[in-house]
Write a protein that holds these residues in place. Structure first.
Motif, PDB file in Angstrom:
ATOM      1  N   GLU A  22     -10.195   1.071  -2.807  1.00 13.69           N
ATOM      2  CA  GLU A  22      -9.403   0.984  -1.589  1.00 13.69           C
ATOM      3  C   GLU A  22      -8.442   2.170  -1.474  1.00 13.69           C
ATOM      4  O   GLU A  22      -8.214   2.700  -0.397  1.00 13.69           O
ATOM      5  CB  GLU A  22      -8.618  -0.343  -1.604  1.00 13.69           C
ATOM      6  N   GLY A  25      -9.427   8.150  -1.599  1.00 14.70           N
ATOM      7  CA  GLY A  25     -10.267   8.548  -0.489  1.00 14.70           C
ATOM      8  C   GLY A  25      -9.480   9.089   0.685  1.00 14.70           C
ATOM      9  O   GLY A  25     -10.033   9.767   1.533  1.00 14.70           O
ATOM     10  N   ASP A  26      -8.189   8.818   0.749  1.00 13.71           N
ATOM     11  CA  ASP A  26      -7.364   9.457   1.764  1.00 13.71           C
ATOM     12  C   ASP A  26      -6.620  10.628   1.143  1.00 13.71           C
ATOM     13  O   ASP A  26      -6.725  10.876  -0.055  1.00 13.71           O
ATOM     14  CB  ASP A  26      -6.397   8.430   2.371  1.00 13.71           C
ATOM     15  N   ASP A  27      -5.861  11.340   1.968  1.00 18.34           N
ATOM     16  CA  ASP A  27      -5.139  12.488   1.433  1.00 18.34           C
ATOM     17  C   ASP A  27      -3.982  12.064   0.539  1.00 18.34           C
ATOM     18  O   ASP A  27      -3.467  12.858  -0.232  1.00 18.34           O
ATOM     19  CB  ASP A  27      -4.652  13.375   2.581  1.00 18.34           C
ATOM     20  N   ALA A  28      -3.596  10.818   0.643  1.00 19.03           N
ATOM     21  CA  ALA A  28      -2.549  10.289  -0.234  1.00 19.03           C
ATOM     22  C   ALA A  28      -2.880   8.834  -0.516  1.00 19.03           C
ATOM     23  O   ALA A  28      -3.568   8.188   0.263  1.00 19.03           O
ATOM     24  CB  ALA A  28      -1.179  10.415   0.445  1.00 19.03           C
ATOM     25  N   ALA A  29      -2.407   8.348  -1.662  1.00 15.33           N
ATOM     26  CA  ALA A  29      -2.585   6.931  -1.979  1.00 15.33           C
ATOM     27  C   ALA A  29      -1.541   6.146  -1.198  1.00 15.33           C
ATOM     28  O   ALA A  29      -0.370   6.512  -1.184  1.00 15.33           O
ATOM     29  CB  ALA A  29      -2.397   6.702  -3.474  1.00 15.33           C
ATOM     30  N   LEU A  30      -1.969   5.065  -0.539  1.00 24.97           N
ATOM     31  CA  LEU A  30      -1.075   4.311   0.332  1.00 24.97           C
ATOM     32  C   LEU A  30      -0.743   2.981  -0.330  1.00 24.97           C
ATOM     33  O   LEU A  30      -1.604   2.119  -0.481  1.00 24.97           O
ATOM     34  CB  LEU A  30      -1.757   4.117   1.692  1.00 24.97           C
ATOM     35  N   LEU A  31       0.491   2.838  -0.756  1.00 24.71           N
ATOM     36  CA  LEU A  31       0.889   1.687  -1.570  1.00 24.71           C
ATOM     37  C   LEU A  31       2.055   0.950  -0.930  1.00 24.71           C
ATOM     38  O   LEU A  31       2.949   1.573  -0.363  1.00 24.71           O
ATOM     39  CB  LEU A  31       1.344   2.161  -2.957  1.00 24.71           C
TER      40      LEU A  31
ATOM     41  N   TRP B  37       4.452   3.208   1.026  1.00 23.37           N
ATOM     42  CA  TRP B  37       4.651   4.563   0.526  1.00 23.37           C
ATOM     43  C   TRP B  37       3.317   5.268   0.362  1.00 23.37           C
ATOM     44  O   TRP B  37       2.316   4.654  -0.013  1.00 23.37           O
ATOM     45  CB  TRP B  37       5.384   4.530  -0.823  1.00 23.37           C
ATOM     46  N   ALA B  38       3.341   6.565   0.598  1.00 21.79           N
ATOM     47  CA  ALA B  38       2.178   7.416   0.355  1.00 21.79           C
ATOM     48  C   ALA B  38       2.493   8.303  -0.839  1.00 21.79           C
ATOM     49  O   ALA B  38       3.561   8.897  -0.910  1.00 21.79           O
ATOM     50  CB  ALA B  38       1.889   8.265   1.586  1.00 21.79           C
ATOM     51  N   LEU B  39       1.566   8.363  -1.783  1.00 25.60           N
ATOM     52  CA  LEU B  39       1.744   9.198  -2.968  1.00 25.60           C
ATOM     53  C   LEU B  39       0.652  10.243  -3.013  1.00 25.60           C
ATOM     54  O   LEU B  39      -0.534   9.918  -2.875  1.00 25.60           O
ATOM     55  CB  LEU B  39       1.642   8.368  -4.241  1.00 25.60           C
ATOM     56  N   THR B  40       1.039  11.467  -3.288  1.00 18.48           N
ATOM     57  CA  THR B  40       0.035  12.515  -3.407  1.00 18.48           C
ATOM     58  C   THR B  40       0.440  13.485  -4.493  1.00 18.48           C
ATOM     59  O   THR B  40       1.623  13.643  -4.791  1.00 18.48           O
ATOM     60  CB  THR B  40      -0.156  13.236  -2.061  1.00 18.48           C
ATOM     61  N   ASP B  70      -0.644  17.021   2.677  1.00 15.77           N
ATOM     62  CA  ASP B  70      -1.320  15.757   2.375  1.00 15.77           C
ATOM     63  C   ASP B  70      -0.547  14.569   2.956  1.00 15.77           C
ATOM     64  O   ASP B  70      -1.147  13.607   3.439  1.00 15.77           O
ATOM     65  CB  ASP B  70      -1.468  15.577   0.854  1.00 15.77           C
ATOM     66  N   VAL B  74      -1.605  11.594   6.402  1.00 16.62           N
ATOM     67  CA  VAL B  74      -1.573  10.128   6.474  1.00 16.62           C
ATOM     68  C   VAL B  74      -0.428   9.635   7.350  1.00 16.62           C
ATOM     69  O   VAL B  74      -0.243   8.434   7.520  1.00 16.62           O
ATOM     70  CB  VAL B  74      -1.482   9.476   5.068  1.00 16.62           C
ATOM     71  N   TRP B 138      -0.200   3.924   8.950  1.00 19.20           N
ATOM     72  CA  TRP B 138      -0.868   4.946   8.144  1.00 19.20           C
ATOM     73  C   TRP B 138      -2.042   5.510   8.932  1.00 19.20           C
ATOM     74  O   TRP B 138      -2.763   4.772   9.605  1.00 19.20           O
ATOM     75  CB  TRP B 138      -1.397   4.370   6.834  1.00 19.20           C
ATOM     76  N   ARG B 141      -8.634   8.257   6.819  1.00 20.58           N
ATOM     77  CA  ARG B 141      -9.888   8.944   7.139  1.00 20.58           C
ATOM     78  C   ARG B 141     -10.895   7.986   7.761  1.00 20.58           C
ATOM     79  O   ARG B 141     -11.874   8.420   8.355  1.00 20.58           O
ATOM     80  CB  ARG B 141     -10.499   9.538   5.863  1.00 20.58           C
TER      81      ARG B 141
END
Lengths: 348, 348
Positions: A22, A25-31, B37-40, B70, B74, B138, B141
């Protein structure tokens, strides 16, 4: 068209469970993150933190362990990991991921994302997120007070001995440690040496101890990565205190003094400055002791005077912040001047 | 005893404001995070992402910009940064931090922690945390649907041209770009070339555009880092759709075709596969267009058929996912076979 990076990501999404599928796959991990979180990031780079030729799978295990040790020091419970990997083309990146997997599973962690790039030598940076456990406090370096007792969570210098052994040809192959015959070690010494290499390559982050410290009314802790003496100074400086450390109390592995001598090292020096111990150094109020199963050792006490003394059989002497400092030229020269092998294995 | 790493940390705590002072100094950064939160995480490594000798300050700026891109993809609003830096001893780490600082300030970000290690070449990995803006969604993709229009947020290929120019001796010195005389460019071409180098070194992450996309009822986006064609395929694959792209619609900088030809490059190929554009490729429902000040360009439409076609004046042709893949051996060979300079500047 086959795409290597795409293949790797697809494999990762297949192999790391539904949450990774899940998240990656995106440009950032969404948590969604609620509450208090500890973030830490730490690298392992070939030629610096590990010798060329080390198994990528083992490297993955070590990378995770070293980072978990930082979470342990603040009393966090690990939750998410992000990996930034760089390596020459053709390097088996999947093996590193395979090395990460068991540890991630064991700690209920999720690989949430990352980045892959080509690079001159294999290197990886892991970023971990850990949550503050329910009813736990953060354990900080600032929490030591005069009168506290200082404790160490495991053996000092053993990892450094293992690193010296690797520099002299000791190897890890398929889970077995081989010690070169020319080191001419006796049977008991061989067992000590194997344990040291294993300990160097696969530190055991003291997460339970860290959580336990977070449940105390007051505690201070630091991860011992750059050497006991240097990290002790960091802890004391953050707390605005000093300390007295009892040399004879410093915990070392059975057979360690003998092994150190065989390697041409002063055992006490190796214990004080060898680094990469990845056990916790912590301060607790007098009268508070960790449960016996943590196997922690009391090594001294915190003083109001902002000096650090080592109490030896020959009397007290100042304990300077020697150890591994990644940016200090003179530290390196000092070590090299003492004829150490050129392969050093520092980390923070 | 002077300690380089300690000095750096002390300087950092002095120079990066009260929040950094509070956060840096423990084994992990301790943050209270509420919501989404988005983490990259993304690296810049000498010889891979930038040429040796690049100003460390500029490297810091670039490292931040690439990572922010990045977050832009998102729709996140940047908040925290963690830096893992490795470099040979004596390398001016502070300069890299100085390069990070203005960008962190501009975006209201806090440097929350990091790690310093010695390493064979300068390299840095930045991890960013961005929050989901109020009333924002968010942008993923997976959000493209048949019938959507495809848009690009800025010029394609310009960064790749800048990279080729640097490989031929173009330099950035104290904020000025110099183009070697032997390239024999005319005055107008020189201006185009300077802009390309600047654009290559200092991409402008499209954070406002990302936030705007997050306010739409539906949108999909990807950061264009490995080349339009490859990243387009990634977007479409994640959404389970195909696309038709109009070759003549692809936005390129004024003077770009001429500059590309002067560099011995096919302009269309450079725009499709050059990489490191760090602008957003996004899909919006038909009839929804970004405000004019984003300067975005409609380049095609999303189709149900899972194929990707490039519509040229000579008719349609398949658009394969060519571009930069960090793990794909054949990609590298392909590029090298075409006589490209050996310094490539990929990233993801």
């Amino acid at each position: 068209v086959v795409s290597g990076e795409r293949d790797l990501v697809a494999w990762l999404r297949r192999s790391f469970g539904p949450t990774t599928r899940e998240l990656v796959g995106d440009d950032a991990a969404l948590l969604t993150l609620r509450g208090d979180w500890a973030l830490t990031t730490d690298s392992q780079i070939e030629g610096v933190h590990f010798p060329a030729g080390l198994s990528p799978r083992l490297l993955g295990q070590r990378l995770l362990a070293v980072n978990l040790s930082d979470l342990a020091a603040v009393g966090a419970r690990p939750a998410y990991a992000l990996l930034a990997l760089s390596a020459p083309r053709g390097w088996p990146a999947r093996e590193l991921l395979r090395g990460l997997r068991p540890g991630l599973r064991r700690h209920g962690m999720v690989l949430a994302g990352g980045d892959v790039a080509s690079g001159p030598v294999p290197g990886a940076t892991l970023t971990l997120l850990g949550r503050r456990p329910p009813r736990g406090r953060w354990v900080r370096r600032t929490g030591a007070r005069a009168g506290d007792r200082l404790w160490v969570g495991g053996f000092l210098g053993e990892s450094a001995a293992g690193q010296r052994l690797m520099a002299r040809g000791a190897r890890w192959e398929a889970g077995r440690v081989t010690i070169p015959a020319q080191l001419d070690l006796e049977r008991a010494e061989l067992a000590t040496a194997r344990r040291a290499v294993r300990r160097h390559l696969l530190p055991e982050p003291q997460l339970e101890l860290g959580e336990w410290l977070g449940k105390r009314r007051r505690a201070a802790a630091i991860d011992l990565s750059d050497g006991f003496a240097l990290d002790l100074h960091r802890l004391l400086e953050a707390s605005g205190v000093g300390a007295e450390v009892v040399a004879d109390a410093l915990p070392t592995a059975p057979g360690f003094p003998n092994l150190a001598s065989r390697l041409g090292e002063e055992p006490l020096e190796l214990a004080l400055g060898g680094g990469e111990d990845y056990v916790l150094l912590f301060a607790l109020p007098e009268g508070v002791a960790p449960p016996a199963f943590f196997d922690a050792t009391e090594v001294g006490r915190v003083t109001r005077r902002r000096e650090v003394a080592l109490l030896t059989r020959h009397g007290p002497r100042p304990l300077p912040p020697t150890g591994w400092d990644h940016l200090e030229e003179s530290t390196l020269e000092l070590h090299e001047g003492r004829g150490r092998p050129s392969l050093r294995s520092p980390s923070r």
